[in-house]
Design a protein around this motif. Structure first.
Motif: not given
Length: 400
Positions: A11-20, A370-374
């Motif tokens: 997904y590239g950086t910078p990137l937000y990742v969330y642990d659901f 940034s993109a955001e990932i779950a």
């Protein structure tokens, strides 16, 4: 374990990742603490307003604490039932008040006598009766950062006890106001229980005095603000928090509303950024990264600490400032942080970035957000794509 390197590659950086999964664990721990009493957990949308995050909590049974009509719309779009949505905030426009009344949400939290007058007038124009709560400022020092303190008379939030009582009497006597709740919130990132208990006692005593004059309220809204561990803070256990509130409410039959935000999301979020290169200005070492203050402003705004993990790196650590590309001296993610030698494309994981991270971001310096990932179990999904240049200029281009 989250494979941060794989996510950065995909997904590239910078990137937000969330642990659901971690968000769910936090939600359920607080829900369990109030088990046996009528209660609603209303997620504070401002902490992380991504629609998928709000939907995740809605599916767990959450309500929503909103501070703009945009957040109310987000909550409704994400599936939060209207009867679990609260509209707070000190500066509501007439059109926002009107839409909130028409949306038939649980109630509007009123923060001043002037605002109460506007709500009453708009409800009269609509031929409606607006459900309201009043935010009481108990003048309790929350012992937190002054920027996130909200329960002192020096703060812009809420009204003092005498004014609140006067407002409840006005609402009770109005054909267009329905006083259903009472609210307080003394600040964010609270790590000491005593101020919360003191505030709850003060507001519970006001509630008893209102009951004595036949103003029966259904909801006791304790706000949010439970602190989390960024570094070595001692935090409040949900059970102890709930017991403090329940002891203040002894003998009063009301539904407790709690508005957690940071508690649910902060430590479930990570900000990934890649190293561009190192720079040494004499005695000062800088690690230049592709993330910046427009992505994560908490360090610049609050001098906030975030733990930084240098993935798969070893070697003797030395002090460095972690800085971004934004053209401001205040653009940093950490000051004087111990890091091993870093090279181009090394990955840094900024921990505890799930609250007040992406949502406080901007397009400063014409940088796309940034993109955001779950991440949920073994599943990974994109929940907001990375902004490109066309996105950033979309609302300007037609006026050239």
């Amino acid at each position: 374990m989250i494979d941060f390197k794989a996510l950065a590659q995909t997904y590239g950086t910078p990137l937000y990742v969330y642990d659901f999964d971690k968000m769910k664990t936090q939600f359920e721990s607080l829900k369990e603490a109030f088990r046996g009493r009528k209660s609603i957990l209303a997620y504070a949308v401002k902490a992380n307003s991504n629609l998928s995050v709000v939907k995740h909590f809605a599916q767990l049974g959450s309500g929503a604490d909103c501070v703009s009509i945009g957040e109310v719309r987000r909550a409704l779009m994400a599936g939060v039932p209207k009867y679990r949505i609260i509209f707070s905030g000190v500066g509501k426009r007439d059109d926002e008040i009107r839409e909130a009344i028409e949306s038939d949400i649980l109630y509007i939290n009123v923060e001043s006598e002037a605002e109460l007058g506007r709500v009453e007038m708009i409800a009269r124009e609509l031929g409606a009766k607006a459900r309201i709560s009043i935010r009481v400022n108990p003048n309790i020092d929350p012992k937190t950062h002054p920027y996130i303190s909200t329960g002192l008379h020096d703060n812009k939030f809420g009204v003092e006890i005498v004014a609140a009582k006067r407002m409840y009497i006005q609402a009770k006597n109005s054909d267009h106001l329905d006083p259903v709740g009472i609210h307080f919130h003394i600040g964010s990132q609270l790590t000491e229980l005593e101020p919360i208990y003191e505030a709850a006692v003060i507001v519970a005593d006001l509630l008893r005095s209102l009951q004595a004059i036949d103003i029966e309220l259904k909801f006791f809204d304790i706000g949010g603000g439970l602190g989390v561990r960024y570094d070595n803070e001692t935090t409040i256990e949900p059970y102890d928090y709930a017991q403090a509130i329940l002891s203040a409410l002894k003998g009063i039959d009301v539904t407790i509303i709690c508005e957690p935000g940071r508690f649910l999301t902060a430590n479930a979020g990570y900000f990934l950024t890649k190293v561009l290169y190192e720079k040494n200005n004499g005695a000062k070492r800088f690690v230049m990264v592709d993330g910046a203050m427009n992505d994560l402003i908490r360090p610049s705004l609050y001098k906030a600490y975030h733990r930084i993990e240098a993935l798969d790196k070893s070697g003797e650590e030395s002090i460095a400032d972690v800085v971004g590309p934004v053209c401001e001296s205040g653009d940093f993610l950490a000051k004087n942080y111990p890091l091993p030698p870093m090279e181009h494309n090394d990955l840094l994981v900024i921990h505890s970035a799930g609250a007040y991270g992406f949502g406080m971001g901007s397009n400063y310096n014409t940088r796309g957000r940034s993109a955001e990932i779950a991440v949920e179990g073994a599943n990974v999904r994109l929940i907001r794509r990375r902004e490109n240049f066309e996105d950033v200029i979309a609302l300007e281009r037609e006026y050239l």
